[in-house]
Design a protein around this motif. Structure first.
Motif, PDB file in Angstrom:
ATOM      1  N   LYS A  87       0.866  -1.020   0.143  1.00 50.10           N
ATOM      2  CA  LYS A  87      -0.093   0.063  -0.115  1.00 50.10           C
ATOM      3  C   LYS A  87       0.895   1.170  -0.106  1.00 50.10           C
ATOM      4  O   LYS A  87       1.807   1.198   0.464  1.00 50.10           O
ATOM      5  CB  LYS A  87      -0.846   0.019   1.320  1.00 50.10           C
ATOM      6  CG  LYS A  87      -1.583  -1.097   1.395  1.00 50.10           C
ATOM      7  CD  LYS A  87      -2.612  -1.191   2.703  1.00 50.10           C
ATOM      8  CE  LYS A  87      -3.247  -2.496   2.980  1.00 50.10           C
ATOM      9  NZ  LYS A  87      -4.022  -2.379   4.490  1.00 50.10           N
ATOM     10  N   PRO A  88       0.341   2.312  -0.475  1.00 48.05           N
ATOM     11  CA  PRO A  88       1.200   3.582  -0.436  1.00 48.05           C
ATOM     12  C   PRO A  88       1.685   4.066   0.992  1.00 48.05           C
ATOM     13  O   PRO A  88       2.703   4.488   1.291  1.00 48.05           O
ATOM     14  CB  PRO A  88       0.124   4.732  -0.960  1.00 48.05           C
ATOM     15  CG  PRO A  88      -0.678   3.945  -1.877  1.00 48.05           C
ATOM     16  CD  PRO A  88      -0.929   2.522  -1.243  1.00 48.05           C
ATOM     17  N   GLU A  89       0.907   3.425   2.058  1.00 46.95           N
ATOM     18  CA  GLU A  89       1.440   3.897   3.297  1.00 46.95           C
ATOM     19  C   GLU A  89       2.593   2.949   3.823  1.00 46.95           C
ATOM     20  O   GLU A  89       3.090   3.196   4.820  1.00 46.95           O
ATOM     21  CB  GLU A  89       0.227   3.702   4.222  1.00 46.95           C
ATOM     22  CG  GLU A  89      -0.769   2.510   4.205  1.00 46.95           C
ATOM     23  CD  GLU A  89      -1.897   2.475   3.434  1.00 46.95           C
ATOM     24  OE1 GLU A  89      -1.887   3.231   2.232  1.00 46.95           O
ATOM     25  OE2 GLU A  89      -3.142   2.430   3.727  1.00 46.95           O
ATOM     26  N   ASP A  90       2.861   2.056   3.077  1.00 50.02           N
ATOM     27  CA  ASP A  90       4.227   1.179   3.382  1.00 50.02           C
ATOM     28  C   ASP A  90       5.227   2.181   2.989  1.00 50.02           C
ATOM     29  O   ASP A  90       6.488   1.463   3.041  1.00 50.02           O
ATOM     30  CB  ASP A  90       3.807  -0.105   2.914  1.00 50.02           C
ATOM     31  CG  ASP A  90       2.927  -1.028   3.261  1.00 50.02           C
ATOM     32  OD1 ASP A  90       1.986  -1.765   2.541  1.00 50.02           O
ATOM     33  OD2 ASP A  90       2.668  -0.986   4.564  1.00 50.02           O
ATOM     34  N   THR A  91       5.175   3.145   2.061  1.00 51.76           N
ATOM     35  CA  THR A  91       6.574   3.670   1.679  1.00 51.76           C
ATOM     36  C   THR A  91       7.317   4.127   2.917  1.00 51.76           C
ATOM     37  O   THR A  91       6.643   4.934   3.863  1.00 51.76           O
ATOM     38  CB  THR A  91       5.947   4.852   0.923  1.00 51.76           C
ATOM     39  OG1 THR A  91       5.345   4.411  -0.290  1.00 51.76           O
ATOM     40  CG2 THR A  91       6.874   5.738   0.552  1.00 51.76           C
ATOM     41  N   ALA A  92       8.415   3.731   2.927  1.00 52.01           N
ATOM     42  CA  ALA A  92       9.237   4.183   4.058  1.00 52.01           C
ATOM     43  C   ALA A  92      10.748   3.704   3.574  1.00 52.01           C
ATOM     44  O   ALA A  92      10.915   2.923   3.031  1.00 52.01           O
ATOM     45  CB  ALA A  92       8.999   3.578   5.147  1.00 52.01           C
ATOM     46  N   VAL A  93      11.782   4.095   4.661  1.00 53.20           N
ATOM     47  CA  VAL A  93      12.918   3.353   4.577  1.00 53.20           C
ATOM     48  C   VAL A  93      13.036   2.426   5.694  1.00 53.20           C
ATOM     49  O   VAL A  93      12.330   2.540   6.669  1.00 53.20           O
ATOM     50  CB  VAL A  93      14.129   4.256   5.137  1.00 53.20           C
ATOM     51  CG1 VAL A  93      15.460   3.701   5.325  1.00 53.20           C
ATOM     52  CG2 VAL A  93      13.994   5.629   4.070  1.00 53.20           C
ATOM     53  N   TYR A  94      13.452   1.044   5.105  1.00 48.18           N
ATOM     54  CA  TYR A  94      13.300  -0.026   5.984  1.00 48.18           C
ATOM     55  C   TYR A  94      14.528  -0.514   6.597  1.00 48.18           C
ATOM     56  O   TYR A  94      15.621  -0.593   5.652  1.00 48.18           O
ATOM     57  CB  TYR A  94      12.629  -1.163   5.090  1.00 48.18           C
ATOM     58  CG  TYR A  94      10.996  -1.181   4.767  1.00 48.18           C
ATOM     59  CD1 TYR A  94      10.497  -0.252   4.091  1.00 48.18           C
ATOM     60  CD2 TYR A  94      10.213  -1.986   5.383  1.00 48.18           C
ATOM     61  CE1 TYR A  94       9.129   0.049   3.840  1.00 48.18           C
ATOM     62  CE2 TYR A  94       9.036  -2.028   5.468  1.00 48.18           C
ATOM     63  CZ  TYR A  94       8.339  -0.960   4.692  1.00 48.18           C
ATOM     64  OH  TYR A  94       6.983  -1.021   4.435  1.00 48.18           O
ATOM     65  N   TYR A  95      14.449  -0.612   7.731  1.00 51.21           N
ATOM     66  CA  TYR A  95      16.013  -1.118   8.474  1.00 51.21           C
ATOM     67  C   TYR A  95      15.852  -2.520   8.951  1.00 51.21           C
ATOM     68  O   TYR A  95      14.822  -2.790   9.488  1.00 51.21           O
ATOM     69  CB  TYR A  95      16.144   0.081   9.720  1.00 51.21           C
ATOM     70  CG  TYR A  95      16.123   1.418   9.096  1.00 51.21           C
ATOM     71  CD1 TYR A  95      15.235   2.105   9.086  1.00 51.21           C
ATOM     72  CD2 TYR A  95      17.584   1.803   8.850  1.00 51.21           C
ATOM     73  CE1 TYR A  95      15.477   3.721   8.688  1.00 51.21           C
ATOM     74  CE2 TYR A  95      17.737   3.148   8.308  1.00 51.21           C
ATOM     75  CZ  TYR A  95      16.608   3.946   8.494  1.00 51.21           C
ATOM     76  OH  TYR A  95      16.952   5.392   7.874  1.00 51.21           O
ATOM     77  N   CYS A  96      17.035  -3.251   8.924  1.00 50.64           N
ATOM     78  CA  CYS A  96      17.130  -4.286   9.361  1.00 50.64           C
ATOM     79  C   CYS A  96      17.946  -4.136  10.758  1.00 50.64           C
ATOM     80  O   CYS A  96      18.741  -3.151  11.118  1.00 50.64           O
ATOM     81  CB  CYS A  96      18.049  -5.347   8.609  1.00 50.64           C
ATOM     82  SG  CYS A  96      18.397  -6.839   9.464  1.00 50.64           S
ATOM     83  N   ALA A  97      17.684  -5.133  12.030  1.00 53.48           N
ATOM     84  CA  ALA A  97      18.065  -4.688  13.132  1.00 53.48           C
ATOM     85  C   ALA A  97      18.203  -5.986  13.679  1.00 53.48           C
ATOM     86  O   ALA A  97      17.559  -6.885  13.581  1.00 53.48           O
ATOM     87  CB  ALA A  97      16.909  -3.941  14.020  1.00 53.48           C
TER      88      ALA A  97
END
Length: 128
Positions: A87-97
């Motif tokens: 979804k458009p609201e999933d737009t983000a920078v995704y980080y692994c931790a």
């Protein structure tokens, strides 16, 4: 020390799919719990999903439950995030931790302060 490197981000249309990867190196015994977080512009970094070292045991944020799947390959020291029905609201920078945690309540700790190691992030953009 543990080094984490994400890959697989990109631009996708709504309802499309992407698979993110996070390769761990270094003292990976200190990183048995691995997770994905994301940060959208102007928002705080938020928990997405986590997985135990054995791979048996996962936890998801309500916003992605049923659409995202976290998995790991312990031979390759890699964690994946399969993202479907984006979804458009999933737009983000995704980080692994990652962190070391062998407790039975490992899934209770889901804030950014609970994780010791972080990747540099990969951008995911979902167009409508």
């Amino acid at each position: 020390q543990v080094q984490l490197v994400e890959s697989g981000g990109g631009l996708v249309q709504a309802e499309g799919s992407l698979r993110l990867s996070c390769a761990a190196s270094g003292r990976t015994v200190s990183a048995n719990v691995m997770a994905w977080f994301r940060q959208a512009p102007g928002k705080e970094r938020e928990f997405v999903a986590a997985i135990r070292g054995t791979g048996v045991g996962t936890y998801y944020a309500d916003s992605v439950k049923g659409r995202f799947t976290i998995s790991r390959d312990n031979v390759q020291n890699t964690v994946y995030l399969q993202m479907n029905s984006l979804k458009p609201e999933d737009t983000a920078v995704y980080y692994c931790a990652a962190r070391q945690d062998y407790s039975t309540r490992w899934f209770d700790r889901r804030t950014i302060y609970d994780y010791d190691y972080w990747g540099q992030g990969t951008q995911v953009t979902v167009s409508s």
